[in-house]
Write an enzyme that holds these catalytic residues in place. Structure first.
Site, PDB file in Angstrom:
ATOM      1  CG  ASP A 188      -6.186  64.679 -20.233  1.00 41.05           C
ATOM      2  OD1 ASP A 188      -5.050  65.157 -20.050  1.00 41.05           O
ATOM      3  OD2 ASP A 188      -6.543  63.593 -19.758  1.00 41.05           O
ATOM      4  CG  HIS A 189      -2.842  69.973 -18.793  1.00 36.80           C
ATOM      5  ND1 HIS A 189      -3.350  69.406 -17.654  1.00 36.80           N
ATOM      6  CD2 HIS A 189      -1.502  70.028 -18.607  1.00 36.80           C
ATOM      7  CE1 HIS A 189      -2.357  69.144 -16.811  1.00 36.80           C
ATOM      8  NE2 HIS A 189      -1.214  69.504 -17.372  1.00 36.80           N
ATOM      9  CG  HIS A 251      -3.350  64.216 -16.761  1.00 34.70           C
ATOM     10  ND1 HIS A 251      -4.226  64.946 -17.534  1.00 34.70           N
ATOM     11  CD2 HIS A 251      -3.161  64.954 -15.642  1.00 34.70           C
ATOM     12  CE1 HIS A 251      -4.548  66.061 -16.896  1.00 34.70           C
ATOM     13  NE2 HIS A 251      -3.918  66.092 -15.745  1.00 34.70           N
TER      14      HIS A 251
HETATM   15  C1  BG6 Z   1      -3.390  68.510 -13.138  1.00 36.92           C
HETATM   16  C2  BG6 Z   1      -3.566  67.993 -11.745  1.00 36.92           C
HETATM   17  O1  BG6 Z   1      -4.383  68.019 -13.986  1.00 36.92           O
HETATM   18  O2  BG6 Z   1      -2.111  68.128 -13.638  1.00 36.92           O
HETATM   19  C3  BG6 Z   1      -2.447  68.487 -10.845  1.00 36.92           C
HETATM   20  O3  BG6 Z   1      -4.809  68.426 -11.236  1.00 36.92           O
HETATM   21  C4  BG6 Z   1      -1.106  68.146 -11.441  1.00 36.92           C
HETATM   22  O4  BG6 Z   1      -2.557  67.930  -9.543  1.00 36.92           O
HETATM   23  C5  BG6 Z   1      -1.024  68.624 -12.878  1.00 36.92           C
HETATM   24  O5  BG6 Z   1      -0.110  68.782 -10.657  1.00 36.92           O
HETATM   25  C6  BG6 Z   1       0.242  68.147 -13.539  1.00 36.92           C
HETATM   26  O6  BG6 Z   1       0.346  68.762 -14.795  1.00 36.92           O
HETATM   27  P1  BG6 Z   1       1.773  68.997 -15.443  1.00 36.92           P
HETATM   28  O7  BG6 Z   1       1.461  69.555 -16.792  1.00 36.92           O
HETATM   29  O8  BG6 Z   1       2.476  69.963 -14.552  1.00 36.92           O
HETATM   30  O9  BG6 Z   1       2.449  67.671 -15.479  1.00 36.92           O
END
Ligand code: BG6
Length: 503
Positions: A188-189, A251
């Site tokens: 989960d980045h 997230h």
């Molecule tokens: C991803 C989603 O996990 O997170 C995308 O699949 C989204 O749809 C993205 O745009 C958002 O990540 P960040 O780091 O740009 O807020």
């Protein structure tokens, strides 16, 4: 483990071969190559580390390396070309990932490469492919035993982890046939973002906040993740996902879990995960009733020349997929009972920003009503990182007029360039075997249980259109105004206008 701990504790990454499935895709180009470069340039990647990219395109090692250099030039702010020694770490293996017989050949190639570069037996598999390929890759890398004697093997899996509880369970059972829980790094980045790691420090390392972090003192909490971009080229995937599956299940609920969890017995991986899962299991819609379930769904409509969601490539012209979701949730435990957690996330909104607002209960000044403005603690996750605390003072020159001011810690200004990209942190953690910032199966299971329950109510909820570039559907504002509250959306600091920092 904090990022700097790696430096402080001189943790050295072990020699290993990273096998990158889906190397020709967007994630690799935009995130993984730059992150690996950053690790290489920082001297963190061991000399005996190589990457074997897997894809279907007819490339060889040389054209693959040229493509990586191009991808880095397109995405990076750094003007300098990558170090040739960095590019020489990359090798390409052409393969149809659906062809289950191809995995034996992959094993031979990986072993030959490991021998040639003296990489030893450690293997890290990164699954950055279309999700329908995850089970087949996991099964056949596991089946062919893609690891030599004594080495470790780690499986890094991108989201989506299923599309509901049942499919996630089936997928997970597949993983468990070949890998143990401790070998699975579910990404989960958002957990790799600096400010998420800061939440536990801010809460538990400050007497100012720790004792008041509960229903007695907190009125409500807002978690807002807004994106200005639409679905772009990802319409095909997104139309089967929507905001609830794409952003909320993972997230936003992970953010919520960090904000709401009890102090863990220790800050090691399993202690933290144990506390997060308790929060996720205790989540429910806050006082839903038929007229107001506390669920708002929206879909962006065209604005000017900009297409609406239904006009995007890969999206059904009559799609009912939500590109915006707002929820009112409660954590059912003594610490939080009665405190609404308002969540919202959407695409094609007026701004890209992720912020958390912890709104304290107001106090009557001098014991009399009217109550004064509440204290608000704002955690700025991105694009600006920082913490802002709003509190009341006497307006100078008046007898007793109370006015609200703020103390602002701009992390972006105070520590410029020091927050590594989430994927730098996650790749490095997986390489050293630290699971802390990856999600355990029971967290995923609990999150899907809640999202399935929300999905079950969609027919009663409907989807409100909102103009592209707007603040989202009006109903999202009403969700709070009807409770006597409103969304708090801090302005972004314009770069260069930060106060000078004292060092
Ligand atoms: C991803 C989603 O996990 O997170 C995308 O699949 C989204 O749809 C993205 O745009 C958002 O990540 P960040 O780091 O740009 O807020």
């Amino acid at each position: 483990m904090a990022y700097t701990d790696f430096m402080e504790k001189h943790i050295v990454l072990a020699p290993a071969l990273l096998i990158l499935f889906g190397t020709t895709g967007d994630l690799a180009a935009k995130k993984l190559f730059p992150a690996l470069r950053s690790l290489h340039d920082g001297g963190d990647l061991p000399e005996k580390a190589a990457i074997l990219g897997i894809g279907r395109r007819p490339w060889d090692d040389a054209s693959y390396r040229a493509r990586i250099a191009e991808a880095i030039a397109e995405t990076s702010d750094e003007a300098t070309a990558p170090d040739p020694a960095f590019l020489e770490r990359f090798y390409y293996h052409r393969m149809d990932m659906r062809d289950t017989n191809a995995y034996d050949e992959l094993r031979s190639r990986a072993d030959a490469l490991a021998r040639a570069r003296d990489l030893g037996d450690n293997r890290i598999y990164f699954l950055a492919t279309a999700p329908d390929l995850f089970p087949v890759i996991a099964e056949h890398t596991g089946r062919t035993g893609q690891v030599g004697n004594g080495g470790f093997r780690r499986l890094m899996v991108e989201k989506p982890f299923g599309r509901d509880l049942a499919s996630a369970q089936a997928f997970n059972e597949g993983l468990y046939r070949r890998f143990t829980e401790n070998e699975i790094y579910r990404i989960d980045h958002y957990l790799g973002k600096e400010m998420l790691q800061n939440i536990l420090v801010l809460r538990f390392a400050n007497r100012l906040f720790e004792p008041v972090w509960n229903t007695e003192h907190i009125d409500h909490i807002q978690i807002s993740v807004r994106e200005s971009g639409g679905v772009d080229q990802r319409g095909g995937y997104y139309d089967h996902a929507g905001a609830l599956r794409d952003m909320v299940q993972n997230h936003l609920l992970q953010l919520l879990a960090l904000l709401a969890m009890e102090k863990p017995a220790c800050f090691e991986t399993e202690c933290v995960r144990d506390e997060k899962v308790k929060v996720l299991r205790g989540l429910r819609l806050f006082h839903p009733d038929e007229k107001d379930p506390g669920i708002i769904l929206g879909q962006y409509a065209a604005a000017g020349e900009q297409p609406g969601y239904r006009e995007e490539k890969g999206v059904e012209p009559d799609s009912a997929t939500e590109t915006f979701a707002a929820l009112r949730l409660e954590v059912d435990n003594p610490r939080w009972r009665g405190v609404p957690f308002y969540l919202k996330s959407g695409k094609a909104l007026d701004r890209s920003a992720a912020d958390i607002a912890v709104v304290f209960k107001p106090v009557p000044y001098g014991g009399n009503e009217p109550f004064e403005q509440p204290n608000v603690l704002l955690l700025r996750v991105q694009p600006q990182e920082g913490v802002n605390l709003q509190f009341n003072i006497k307006q100078p020159g008046t007898v007793s007029t109370v006015t609200q001011v703020d103390m602002d810690f701009c992390q972006t200004c105070r520590f410029p360039g020091q927050s590594p990209d989430a994927y730098v942190r996650l790749l490095r953690d997986a390489w050293v075997g630290d699971l802390n910032l990856f999600t355990r199966w029971d967290e995923i299971e609990a999150a899907w249980t809640l999202v399935d329950c929300i999905q079950a109510q969609r027919e009663n909820v409907g989807i409100e259109p909102y103009a592209r570039g707007s603040a989202g559907p009006d109903a999202a504002s009403r969700l709070l105004t009807q409770d006597g509250r409103s969304w708090i959306e801090p302005e972004e600091k314009i770069p260069g206008t930060c106060e000078p920092c004292h060092t």
